[in-house]
Design an enzyme around this catalytic site. Structure first.
Site, PDB file in Angstrom:
ATOM      1  N   SER A   1       0.780  -1.243   0.119  1.00  0.00           N
ATOM      2  CA  SER A   1       0.053  -0.014   0.092  1.00  0.00           C
ATOM      3  C   SER A   1       0.722   1.293  -0.015  1.00  0.00           C
ATOM      4  CB  SER A   1      -1.029   0.032   1.365  1.00  0.00           C
ATOM      5  OG  SER A   1      -2.015  -0.812   0.870  1.00  0.00           O
TER       6      SER A   1
ATOM      7  N   PHE B   1     -17.146 -10.035   8.788  1.00  0.00           N
ATOM      8  CA  PHE B   1     -16.288  -9.799   7.637  1.00  0.00           C
ATOM      9  C   PHE B   1     -16.953 -10.251   6.405  1.00  0.00           C
ATOM     10  CE2 PHE B   1     -13.043 -10.894   4.710  1.00  0.00           C
ATOM     11  CZ  PHE B   1     -11.992  -9.664   4.655  1.00  0.00           C
TER      12      PHE B   1
ATOM     13  N   TYR C   1     -10.333   2.476   5.971  1.00  0.00           N
ATOM     14  CA  TYR C   1      -9.583   2.061   4.836  1.00  0.00           C
ATOM     15  C   TYR C   1     -10.362   1.216   3.898  1.00  0.00           C
ATOM     16  CZ  TYR C   1      -4.767   1.255   3.085  1.00  0.00           C
ATOM     17  OH  TYR C   1      -3.866   0.986   2.054  1.00  0.00           O
ATOM     18  N   SER C   2     -10.208   1.710   2.632  1.00  0.00           N
ATOM     19  CA  SER C   2     -10.722   0.863   1.500  1.00  0.00           C
ATOM     20  C   SER C   2      -9.762   0.925   0.270  1.00  0.00           C
ATOM     21  CB  SER C   2     -11.959   1.284   0.935  1.00  0.00           C
ATOM     22  OG  SER C   2     -12.672   0.413  -0.320  1.00  0.00           O
ATOM     23  N   ASN C   3      -9.368  -0.230  -0.186  1.00  0.00           N
ATOM     24  CA  ASN C   3      -8.578  -0.272  -1.520  1.00  0.00           C
ATOM     25  C   ASN C   3      -9.059   0.061  -2.695  1.00  0.00           C
ATOM     26  OD1 ASN C   3      -5.897  -1.642  -0.625  1.00  0.00           O
ATOM     27  ND2 ASN C   3      -7.344  -3.019   0.198  1.00  0.00           N
TER      28      ASN C   3
ATOM     29  N   GLY D   1       2.771  -0.849   4.243  1.00  0.00           N
ATOM     30  CA  GLY D   1       2.323  -1.703   3.203  1.00  0.00           C
ATOM     31  C   GLY D   1       2.563  -2.996   3.415  1.00  0.00           C
TER      32      GLY D   1
ATOM     33  N   ASN E   1       6.556 -15.627   6.494  1.00  0.00           N
ATOM     34  CA  ASN E   1       6.255 -16.885   6.190  1.00  0.00           C
ATOM     35  C   ASN E   1       4.835 -17.362   6.662  1.00  0.00           C
ATOM     36  OD1 ASN E   1       6.702 -17.459   8.613  1.00  0.00           O
ATOM     37  ND2 ASN E   1       7.772 -19.393   8.333  1.00  0.00           N
TER      38      ASN E   1
END
Length: 406
Positions: free
Chosen positions: A108, A171, A214-216, A357, A383
């Protein structure tokens, strides 16, 4: 294709694999990973004692790896000058530490680049921050109350196509970015139009401008806006306006290309398949699902160049830089979110500006003082799911960021 999947017998908690991108800057650093070696190096070939004043930074890096990171690389610029270091390993099963010049997915932090381009277009009089987005992207029937400013500030209320909360707090999944489903389809490509329409087919989370979330989706639309205003791709605008003038030759917008060119550390993802915990080398993936919300590949050196130029006033007029830095309050978070730039309060009278990000296999941090004279760029390779050990990395990361305070 440089990827592998092997069984792993360490149980993990399953969370939405890319919730970091949805929540963005709400978490400082989140990840989990099997512990690896923690000898910090100033070069990538041989451990050396840290120079005076750098022992605390070296200890913080070691703490991050002990908390579970596969590897970490760091670049600091402060009153004592430049310092780079890395620790952990570049690839599981090998002993080499990450290269301090290595490339990585910045997630991000891409949003700060996109926002800078839009603010340059504002400075050129080609768009206004309070213009309705629908004026420029009428094909999407966007609520006319949603402005350009709201996209950059995450106050539009639009559903996040990577997954979002519903009105009851549950969600609601977006495009498949989790578990075995994502691992098996990680080479799938997306267009900006597809991502935008997926998001806009869902109800808004709240009325435009009512609050922050927050929203992409905001930055997919911002990318489409850049293309509408410029007549070229948003990637072209980032390259010609930012990367080329700043000499950021190790930074790229890969589009649908899955590889990371040049030296780079590997990222991994633990996931469940048929009741078993397995581990995938997730370094190679098609990043088109992230697009202007998170596709860029860079290095700590190039990110440092960008942040120095941005906060130093070389990319935007002073009044627009001040608008970019001015935060919209975020509940329970000191500081707040500006226009693609986070105000992160790390101590009394110490606010840093930048972005974090998160993308499969990688977490990154880019923050600097208000005038850009003190800066941190960091990449952590993972990982596990980025949400799995949210608290584990916070002490080490905060220790590093707080060194910029004075």
């Amino acid at each position: 294709m440089n990827s592998s999947v092997r069984p792993c017998h360490v149980p993990i908690e399953r969370n939405a694999a890319m919730r970091q991108l949805r929540r963005g800057l709400c978490a400082l650093l989140v990840t989990g990973a099997a512990a690896v070696s923690s000898g910090c190096q100033e070069t990538t070939t041989a451990p050396v004692p840290p120079p005076a004043g750098r022992a605390a930074l070296q200890q913080a890096l070691a703490d991050i790896v002990r908390a579970g990171a596969v590897g970490v690389q760091l670049r600091v610029h402060d009153d004592a000058g430049d310092w780079t270091a890395s620790t952990g390993v570049s690839e599981l099963g090998k002993s080499e530490p990450p290269s301090t010049d290595g490339r990585f997915r910045i997630g991000s932090i891409t949003k700060t680049f996109v926002s800078t381009v839009i603010l340059q277009l504002v400075a050129e009089g080609r768009v206004g921050l309070d213009d309705p987005v629908d004026d420029y992207l009428p094909a999407y029937n966007i609520d006319r109350r949603i402005t350009v400013r709201m996209l950059l500030q995450h106050t539009s209320g639009l559903f996040d196509y990577t997954g979002d909360h519903d009105a009851d707090g549950g969600f609601e999944a977006g495009i498949p970015l989790h578990g075995a489903e994502f691992v098996d389809a990680r080479m799938r490509g997306y267009t900006l139009d597809e991502l935008a329409r997926t998001a806009l087919s869902e109800p808004a989370r709240f009325a435009p401008g009512e609050r922050w979330q927050y929203s992409n989706t905001n930055y997919v639309l911002a990318g489409l806006l850049v293309e509408k205003l410029s007549g070229t791709t948003y990637a072209t605008q980032i390259r010609t306006r930012l990367l080329e003038p700043l000499g950021m030759s190790d930074t790229s917008l890969p589009g649908a290309e899955p590889e990371i060119a040049g030296p780079h550390a590997h990222g991994y993802l633990e996931y469940q398949r048929d009741g078993r915990t397995e581990l995938a080398d997730i370094t190679e993936l098609n990043p088109s699902w992230a697009g202007p919300a998170g596709e860029i590949i860079s290095t700590t050196a190039d990110l440092d160049k960008f942040l120095s130029a941005l906060l130093g006033g070389r990319l935007l007029p002073p009044q627009l830089l001040e608008v970019m830095r001015t935060p919209f309050p975020v509940p329970d978070r000191p500081g707040g979110f500006g226009l693609g730039l986070v105000d992160r309060r790390v101590g009394p009278d110490c606010d840093l500006f930048g972005h974090s990000g998160g993308i499969h296999g990688y977490l990154s941090q880019l923050y600097g003082s208000k005038d850009g004279t003190r800066r941190v760029a960091m990449s952590i390779t993972l990982n596990q799911d980025p949400d799995s050990q949210a608290d584990a990395f916070v002490p080490g990361a905060m220790s590093i960021l707080s060194t910029l305070c004075r």
